[in-house]
Design an enzyme around this catalytic site. Structure first.
Site, PDB file in Angstrom:
ATOM      1  N   ASP A 106       0.298  -1.109   0.223  1.00  0.00           N
ATOM      2  CA  ASP A 106       0.073   0.078   0.069  1.00  0.00           C
ATOM      3  C   ASP A 106       0.779   1.141  -0.054  1.00  0.00           C
ATOM      4  O   ASP A 106       1.597   1.500   0.715  1.00  0.00           O
ATOM      5  CB  ASP A 106      -0.683   0.071   1.245  1.00  0.00           C
ATOM      6  N   ASP A 141     -10.590   1.182  -5.078  1.00  0.00           N
ATOM      7  CA  ASP A 141     -10.141   3.031  -5.013  1.00  0.00           C
ATOM      8  C   ASP A 141     -11.015   3.472  -6.224  1.00  0.00           C
ATOM      9  O   ASP A 141     -10.539   4.279  -6.364  1.00  0.00           O
ATOM     10  CB  ASP A 141      -9.089   2.977  -5.115  1.00  0.00           C
TER      11      ASP A 141
HETATM   12  C1  GLC Z   1      -3.861   2.897  -0.718  1.00  0.00           C
HETATM   13  C2  GLC Z   1      -5.348   2.077  -0.354  1.00  0.00           C
HETATM   14  C3  GLC Z   1      -6.578   3.002  -0.172  1.00  0.00           C
HETATM   15  C4  GLC Z   1      -6.067   3.245   1.220  1.00  0.00           C
HETATM   16  C5  GLC Z   1      -4.979   3.926   1.059  1.00  0.00           C
HETATM   17  C6  GLC Z   1      -4.363   4.308   2.426  1.00  0.00           C
HETATM   18  O1  GLC Z   1      -3.908   4.135  -1.362  1.00  0.00           O
HETATM   19  O2  GLC Z   1      -5.276   1.218  -2.003  1.00  0.00           O
HETATM   20  O3  GLC Z   1      -7.611   2.267  -0.232  1.00  0.00           O
HETATM   21  O4  GLC Z   1      -7.282   4.238   1.534  1.00  0.00           O
HETATM   22  O5  GLC Z   1      -3.799   3.664   0.637  1.00  0.00           O
HETATM   23  O6  GLC Z   1      -4.302   3.551   2.983  1.00  0.00           O
END
Ligand code: GLC
Length: 542
Positions: A199, A316
């Site tokens: 992530d 997302d």
């Molecule tokens: C990434 C994830 C997203 C999350 C963010 C913070 O972009 O895919 O869903 O909100 O990181 O962890």
């Protein structure tokens, strides 16, 4: 020739557990729900599940705010279920890739509970702090709106949160913190997982004093260290979520010689339907020529020194058939198959997001009350304060909200789409009676079966994985066409991105054979009339 790896011709399927399958009657999906559907995924032909976070979490950002990396969220089940999922999936030929969220934790993680108590606390330096000089430290903003700094009274300081204020950023400059992360990763590796999806990994080298978020100076040192201390000795798939990567930067992550990650997951092609330089909420029509240019650039510029992920969707992003295809009754099926074809015939590792394989669409959310995502809720507040109208905000959210992807998986035509026996945590798309897995499995011409065929072709013919890519008809406003060439084989991939019939001319096609098409009666001609959203994969043998 790049050294061949198992994950080069694998296909990854992403599961967002909260919305996949509820076996406990809570309205929230769970791990046993995934175990129950492994045969379905085996039928589709995928090799890997990317499992969005299942760790203990107060769910400010649906599990991307972790309070215990070595425990399972009670709503999802137990560690016994998790162990069973890993083993059972393997019996179906499927590896589990865990979501590794280490740019930040939850503010309810024991490290942060300690860290915020005093500057002397041994966990204080696990996080990123700035002194209180009577104003917020600098202009850094959170992805979820507002300042990235939050005041912490007990230490009279500010802590950094690049996401919600319940997601304090970790300090990777601290070697003790890094070692804790590596120990945690090894705990999961020892369980027999297939790898990690990392992530927002491009943020771990941030330098807030200099306003640097992505691609900080120490980022690649940390990844090389992580490689040595964790997955380097194992044959795992590691994929980095890298929003700001260019092909040059992507090589730093994924050149096999550099011992960092298997591949990047970058988003440049996701920027073609917003006003340039503005946020995703600032809508613009799809710039089709730009979409082709970006995808083609990534196909050709990595060469032997990098590996890319192929995706249209994730948790997302809005649903692709509504975004780049046509989700009307007349064209949903054919355009979803066209999009799948154009993506899966490219070089890289394809990702399918749950529901994409049955052509799930964006959700017609009626009012703000229907949204669940913190990003959407905060953006609504922020834009109202800036003077945007409610209607304008809802239009942006309808097109781009992450909740579009998070509605329950549509299994059948029974109540709540067979996802749950009670009202789910987020609304079910009202189109579930026609768009569902059961109907797809019973129809040999379904989108599901088209995905299955694309996966099978990739497994059968190395040209799909390793063939050299060449873009054709660059300036065409309607057609996406390219070739892939490997040894004696050449593929032509042709797609009409519009609802009109358009002509494509190419003398080379005369001796070709159709491997796959989204119309049952496609025929090859040197002058072809491509019908609405028609897509073909044509093989030419030398
Ligand atoms: C990434 C994830 C997203 C999350 C963010 C913070 O972009 O895919 O869903 O909100 O990181 O962890």
């Amino acid at each position: 020739m790049i050294e061949q790896k198992w994950w080069h011709n694998s296909v990854v399927y992403q599961i967002y557990p909260r919305s996949f399958n509820d076996t406990t009657g809570t309205g929230v999906g769970d791990l046993r729900g995934i175990i129950e559907k492994l045969s379905y995924l085996e039928t589709l032909g995928i090799d890997v599940i990317w499992l969005s976070p299942v760790y203990e979490s107060p769910n400010d950002d649906n599990g991307y705010d972790i309070s215990d990396y070595q425990n399972i969220m009670a709503e999802f089940g137990t560690m016994v279920d998790m162990d069973e999922l890993i083993v059972t999936a393997k019996n179906h030929g499927i590896q589990i890739v865990m979501d590794l969220v280490v740019n930040h934790t939850s503010d309810e993680h024991p490290w942060f509970i300690e860290a915020r108590k005093s500057k002397e606390n041994s966990y204080h330096d696990y996080y990123v702090w700035a002194p209180n000089n009577g104003q917020i430290p600098n202009e850094m903003t959170s992805t979820f709106s507002g300042s990235a700094w939050e005041y912490n009274q007990p230490t009279d300081e500010y802590y950094l949160h690049l996401f919600s204020k319940k997601q304090p950023d970790l300090n990777f400059d601290n070697p003790k913190l890094r070692q804790e992360i590596y120990d945690m990763m090894n705990y999961w590796i020892d369980k027999g997982i297939g790898g990690f999806r990392m992530d927002v990994i491009d943020l771990i080298g941030k330098v807030p004093e200099k306003m640097i978020k992505e691609n900080g100076p120490k980022l690649h040192d940390y990844l090389q260290e992580m490689h040595v201390k964790t997955f380097g000795a194992h044959d795992l798939l590691t994929v980095g979520e890298t929003w700001g990567a260019t092909p040059e930067i992507a090589k730093l992550y994924s050149d096999p010689k550099r011992n960092e990650l298997s591949m990047v997951f970058q988003f440049e092609h996701m920027s073609v339907d917003k006003i340039p330089g503005k946020r995703k909420w600032d809508l613009a029509p799809v710039n089709f020529i730009l979409l082709k240019q970006i995808l083609a650039k990534w196909q050709t510029e990595l060469g032997e020194q990098g590996w890319n992920s192929l995706f249209w969707n994730n948790h997302d992003l809005p649903r692709v058939v509504s975004r780049f295809g046509n989700d009307s009754e007349a064209y949903r099926i054919v355009s979803a198959k066209m999009l799948a074809t154009i993506l899966h015939c490219q070089k890289g590792t394809p990702y399918i997001y749950q529901g994409e394989e049955i052509g799930m669409t964006n959700m017609p959310f009626a009012t703000m009350d229907d949204y669940r995502d913190i990003e959407a809720i905060n953006m609504h507040q922020e834009r109202l304060a800036l003077g945007y109208s409610e209607q304008e905000i809802l239009r942006s959210l309808a097109a781009k909200s992450r909740d579009n992807a998070r509605t329950p998986m549509q299994w059948d035509e029974t109540q709540y789409a067979g996802f749950s026996t009670v009202e789910p945590w987020i609304g079910v798309n009202p189109n579930f009676k026609t768009i569902n897995v059961e109907a797809s499995l019973n129809d040999e011409n379904s989108i599901f079966n088209h995905y299955r065929q694309l996966i099978a072709l990739r497994k059968a013919m190395p040209v799909f994985t390793y063939g050299e890519f060449t873009l054709l008809a660059e300036q065409s406003e309607t057609i996406f066409a390219y070739t892939r060439t490997y040894q004696q084989e050449k593929l032509y991939v042709l797609a009409n991105f519009t609802a009109e019939t358009v002509c494509y001319e190419d003398v080379n096609l005369s001796c070709g054979e159709i491997l796959l098409s989204n119309y049952t009666d496609s025929k090859i001609k040197t002058q072809m009339n491509l019908r609405p959203y028609e897509a073909l994969v044509i093989l030419i043998k030398a």
